[in-house]
Design an enzyme around this catalytic site. Structure first.
Site, mmCIF file in Angstrom:
data_model
loop_
_atom_site.group_PDB
_atom_site.id
_atom_site.type_symbol
_atom_site.label_atom_id
_atom_site.label_comp_id
_atom_site.label_asym_id
_atom_site.label_seq_id
_atom_site.Cartn_x
_atom_site.Cartn_y
_atom_site.Cartn_z
ATOM 1 N N HIS A 11 0.884 -1.215 0.056
ATOM 2 C CA HIS A 11 -0.189 0.045 -0.015
ATOM 3 C C HIS A 11 0.890 1.340 -0.145
ATOM 4 O O HIS A 11 0.521 2.323 -0.439
ATOM 5 C CB HIS A 11 -1.024 0.047 1.309
ATOM 6 C CG HIS A 11 -2.033 -0.899 0.836
ATOM 7 N ND1 HIS A 11 -2.094 -2.374 1.354
ATOM 8 C CD2 HIS A 11 -3.093 -0.923 0.334
ATOM 9 C CE1 HIS A 11 -3.004 -2.995 0.796
ATOM 10 N NE2 HIS A 11 -3.918 -2.060 -0.037
ATOM 11 N N ARG A 26 -10.551 3.532 -2.048
ATOM 12 C CA ARG A 26 -10.131 2.974 -0.768
ATOM 13 C C ARG A 26 -10.326 3.807 0.485
ATOM 14 O O ARG A 26 -9.797 4.703 0.352
ATOM 15 C CB ARG A 26 -8.532 2.752 -1.074
ATOM 16 C CG ARG A 26 -8.114 1.660 -1.980
ATOM 17 C CD ARG A 26 -6.459 1.634 -1.923
ATOM 18 N NE ARG A 26 -6.207 0.238 -2.625
ATOM 19 C CZ ARG A 26 -5.723 0.162 -3.827
ATOM 20 N NH1 ARG A 26 -5.580 1.163 -4.582
ATOM 21 N NH2 ARG A 26 -5.391 -0.884 -4.361
ATOM 22 N N ARG A 28 -15.280 1.292 -1.769
ATOM 23 C CA ARG A 28 -15.097 0.293 -1.087
ATOM 24 C C ARG A 28 -15.092 0.535 0.259
ATOM 25 O O ARG A 28 -14.423 1.559 0.848
ATOM 26 C CB ARG A 28 -13.786 -0.207 -1.348
ATOM 27 C CG ARG A 28 -13.571 -1.516 -0.825
ATOM 28 C CD ARG A 28 -12.061 -2.110 -1.236
ATOM 29 N NE ARG A 28 -11.140 -1.388 -0.492
ATOM 30 C CZ ARG A 28 -9.851 -1.753 -0.811
ATOM 31 N NH1 ARG A 28 -9.653 -2.967 -1.664
ATOM 32 N NH2 ARG A 28 -8.731 -1.266 -0.430
ATOM 33 N N ASN A 54 -4.174 -7.850 -6.494
ATOM 34 C CA ASN A 54 -3.075 -7.875 -5.660
ATOM 35 C C ASN A 54 -3.166 -8.619 -4.412
ATOM 36 O O ASN A 54 -2.217 -9.338 -4.145
ATOM 37 C CB ASN A 54 -3.116 -6.333 -4.999
ATOM 38 C CG ASN A 54 -2.852 -5.262 -5.830
ATOM 39 O OD1 ASN A 54 -2.749 -5.579 -7.146
ATOM 40 N ND2 ASN A 54 -3.530 -4.006 -5.670
ATOM 41 N N ASP A 55 -4.479 -9.017 -3.855
ATOM 42 C CA ASP A 55 -4.410 -9.936 -3.065
ATOM 43 C C ASP A 55 -4.631 -11.267 -3.397
ATOM 44 O O ASP A 55 -4.167 -12.207 -3.131
ATOM 45 C CB ASP A 55 -5.655 -9.573 -1.910
ATOM 46 C CG ASP A 55 -5.272 -8.560 -1.020
ATOM 47 O OD1 ASP A 55 -4.243 -8.738 -0.512
ATOM 48 O OD2 ASP A 55 -5.736 -7.460 -0.798
ATOM 49 N N ARG A 94 2.745 -10.182 -0.522
ATOM 50 C CA ARG A 94 2.650 -8.924 -1.505
ATOM 51 C C ARG A 94 3.549 -7.715 -1.296
ATOM 52 O O ARG A 94 4.184 -6.987 -2.058
ATOM 53 C CB ARG A 94 1.309 -8.248 -1.816
ATOM 54 C CG ARG A 94 0.492 -7.711 -0.728
ATOM 55 C CD ARG A 94 -0.573 -7.389 -0.925
ATOM 56 N NE ARG A 94 -0.987 -5.996 -1.383
ATOM 57 C CZ ARG A 94 -2.313 -5.529 -1.656
ATOM 58 N NH1 ARG A 94 -3.311 -6.215 -1.256
ATOM 59 N NH2 ARG A 94 -2.572 -4.250 -2.081
HETATM 60 C C1 PEP Z 1 -6.458 -5.717 -4.446
HETATM 61 O O1 PEP Z 1 -6.181 -6.467 -3.782
HETATM 62 O O2 PEP Z 1 -6.043 -6.050 -5.796
HETATM 63 C C2 PEP Z 1 -6.895 -4.479 -4.399
HETATM 64 C C3 PEP Z 1 -7.225 -3.578 -5.416
HETATM 65 O O3 PEP Z 1 -7.154 -4.170 -3.008
HETATM 66 P P1 PEP Z 1 -5.743 -3.482 -2.042
HETATM 67 O O4 PEP Z 1 -4.700 -3.114 -2.834
HETATM 68 O O5 PEP Z 1 -6.599 -2.319 -1.446
HETATM 69 O O6 PEP Z 1 -5.892 -4.621 -1.253
HETATM 70 MG MG MG Z 2 -7.037 -6.013 -1.783
#
Ligand code: PEP
Ligand code: MG
Length: 587
Positions: free
Chosen positions: A198, A305, A341, A463-464, A474
């Site tokens: 992040h 976010r 979100r 990403n997750d 990550r």
């Molecule tokens: C993700 O996980 O791809 C996502 C968009 O959420 P974040 O990066 O805020 O966890």
């Molecule tokens: Mg995520």
């Protein structure tokens, strides 16, 4: 990795946020204080108590100074966390108990303070409310400051008025990022963190070039060295010689020229040459980014976010405050769609000081919808704020980290309650507001067909999803080579998600960082995604490829990818299929 030529040093790390910057290096120490405990004699009791009292006083002064400095630069609104820390510092228990431990236990002040912290932890652990329980993190942060002051190690705030600097630190948390003054910080370098951490996402949001995962850099460097940061290639050069400096300067100019040229294409529609349109939308964290999404041709926001409003403070924001923030974002992107979100704190997005909480596996721990469902009244404040904004323009709501049907139903039930509460007091909202979920846990992929019946849209958080599918943290720079968006398991998951969404007649969106990489556009388009949402800085490059690739060709390319059995094979296949033109010319 480091290579040396005269006193010029070159490091390579992870290219985390694009752009090239040159400036004066400023190392910021963000490591934890090291504490040792040892016995003392009765003659030194008073001396140790004196050290404790002095360190508490120094900490109070430090926090007061920080409050003044931040009030000037970021405004009063962001200062809750300092107020809370000052309150903890004034807690009788902190000084009395620690003094008592020094006196009766005959141990040094640092050791005693650590024992006091241990007692605080025990008290907090017995609190039922998970949110209040987590507030132990603030006590930990304050005690960390006292410990540092005791050893004359100051906790460095993010530098604010030091001219044009490039910050290097072991780590910079997302909360630290919010304290960065964009007008004097030109770039950041960290020793840990990956592209989808992040901190990296925020760096891109702030258009701050960043190189991460440069191991040991803060030990090897010295303040005031001259430094070049290339966030496109992940290179950091210290004390560049004349030729090197010149070559980075022309690379910087070229990059900025390409950016300028691309900006002219912002008004063009996101449509393939054979007339297939998809939505290209922006990922945002702060209202200022809304304008940037529109300037880069985005048709609204696919991911807002909201956890940022929960950071740098120690209690949940009230409904009114959330309503104002969401309204500010809505106004910034009006008349386009805003996808909000609900809070996704936890994991690597820690609330202030939360990083000291001993969760053995934060990524598998208390985060996102799990926190929200555990604190329903707080969650409903957020839901009411979102609903109220929906009365003034198109808004969708989206729940993060969904792993099963029960969570979706529980979240929707609370949404219904929030609607009824608003109806009761005659506050308007969009009664037909669209509800979506993020697909980012493998379980959600497996039951995507079941989930699709419950909601209006899916948004894939790659990403997750990649992190959990491949079991790769990550944020861990040492594993970044294994973090493979093109892994056949990931591609199969994406295909399954789109099929499940379309099978149920709902939209398949994708808002992970994968959406912003032009190389992946043909696959995502070919798999049938209806919307891609990405950092504003990626929109124009992705649209450029979209406008050159027919849907038919993208479908063939996507199908072609499933023939291969490794990420490397898929990647070279993709590269052979696409010519990047302007998008490629900088890298
Ligand atoms: C993700 O996980 O791809 C996502 C968009 O959420 P974040 O990066 O805020 O966890
Ligand atoms: Mg995520």
């Amino acid at each position: 990795m480091v290579s040396v030529k005269s006193d010029m040093k070159s490091f390579s790390g992870i290219a985390a946020s694009p752009g090239i910057a040159m400036g004066r290096l400023r190392i910021v120490d963000r490591r934890r204080a090291v504490v040792s405990e040892y016995p003392i004699s009765s003659e030194t009791i008073l001396h140790e108590i004196g050290r404790l009292v002095q360190a508490i006083e120094d900490t109070r002064q430090e926090l007061e100074n920080l409050r003044i400095r931040l009030a000037e630069t970021t405004g009063e609104d962001n200062l809750f966390f300092i107020e809370t820390h000052l309150m903890i510092l004034s807690d009788e228990r902190l000084s009395t108990e620690t003094t008592e431990i020094i006196r009766t236990g005959l141990i040094n002040a640092e050791g005693a303070l650590r024992r006091t912290l241990h007692r605080y932890r025990e008290t907090f652990e017995s609190i039922d409310d998970p949110y209040l329980r987590e507030r132990i993190s603030d006590v930990e942060t304050v005690i960390e400051r006292i410990l540092r002051n005791m050893n004359n190690e100051t906790v460095e705030p993010m530098p604010q008025h030091e001219g044009q600097i490039i910050i290097a630190a072991h780590d910079i948390s997302p909360a630290d990022m919010l304290q960065i003054n964009r007008s004097n910080v030109l770039a950041i370098i960290t020793e840990i963190g990956g592209r989808t951490s992040h901190t990296a996402i925020l760096a891109r949001a702030l258009e701050l070039p960043a190189v991460m995962g440069v191991e040991g850099i803060t030990d090897l460097l010295f303040d005031a060295a001259s430094v070049v940061v290339d966030g496109l290639s992940g290179t950091v050069i210290i004390n560049p010689d004349q030729d090197t400096f010149q070559s980075f300067l022309s690379r910087k100019q070229h990059y900025e020229y390409v950016e300028y040229e691309l900006l002219k294409t912002a008004p063009l529609p996101a449509v393939t040459p054979d007339g297939h349109s998809i939505f290209l939308r922006g990922n945002v964290e702060i209202p200022e980014e809304g304008a940037s999404v529109l300037a880069h041709g985005g048709s609204g926001v696919g991911l807002f976010r909201t956890e940022i409003i929960f950071m740098n403070r120690t209690y949940m924001p009230e409904e009114e405050e959330q309503f104002s923030l969401y309204t500010a974002m809505q106004q910034a992107i009006a008349p386009h769609l805003l996808t909000i979100r609900t809070m996704d704190a936890g994991g690597d997005k820690l609330l202030d000081g939360m990083d000291l909480i001993a969760e053995a596996n934060p990524a598998l721990g208390l985060r996102a919808i799990r926190i929200s469902l555990g604190t329903p009244e707080e969650f409903k404040k957020q839901l009411r704020a979102i609903l109220r904004v929906s009365a003034n323009g198109p808004v969708r709501v989206m729940f993060p980290m969904i792993s099963g049907i029960e969570e979706v139903r529980a979240a929707k039930k609370l949404l219904d309650e929030a609607k009824q509460e608003l109806t009761y007091v005659r506050i308007p909202y969009d009664t037909e507001i669209k509800v979506g979920i993020m697909i980012e846990i493998p379980a959600a992929v497996t039951i995507a067909d079941l989930l699709a019946r419950e909601v209006d849209f899916f948004s894939v958080g790659t990403n997750d999803l990649i992190q959990y599918t491949l079991a790769i943290d990550r944020s861990n720079e040492q594993l970044s080579h294994l973090y493979q968006p093109l892994h056949p398991a990931v591609l199969r998951a994406l295909r399954r998600i789109v099929q499940a969404a379309h099978g149920a007649g709902i939209q398949a969106c994708l808002c992970g960082e994968m959406a912003g990489d032009p190389l992946y556009l043909p696959i995502l388009l070919g798999l049938g995604f209806d919307e891609l949402s990405m950092g504003a800085g990626s929109l124009l490059r992705v649209k450029q490829i979209l406008r050159r690739c027919t849907l038919g060709r993208a479908t063939r390319i996507a199908e072609g990818c499933f023939v291969f059995s490794t990420a490397a094979e898929v990647k070279s296949y993709l590269q052979s299929q696409i010519t990047f033109d302007v998008a490629e010319s900088i890298d």
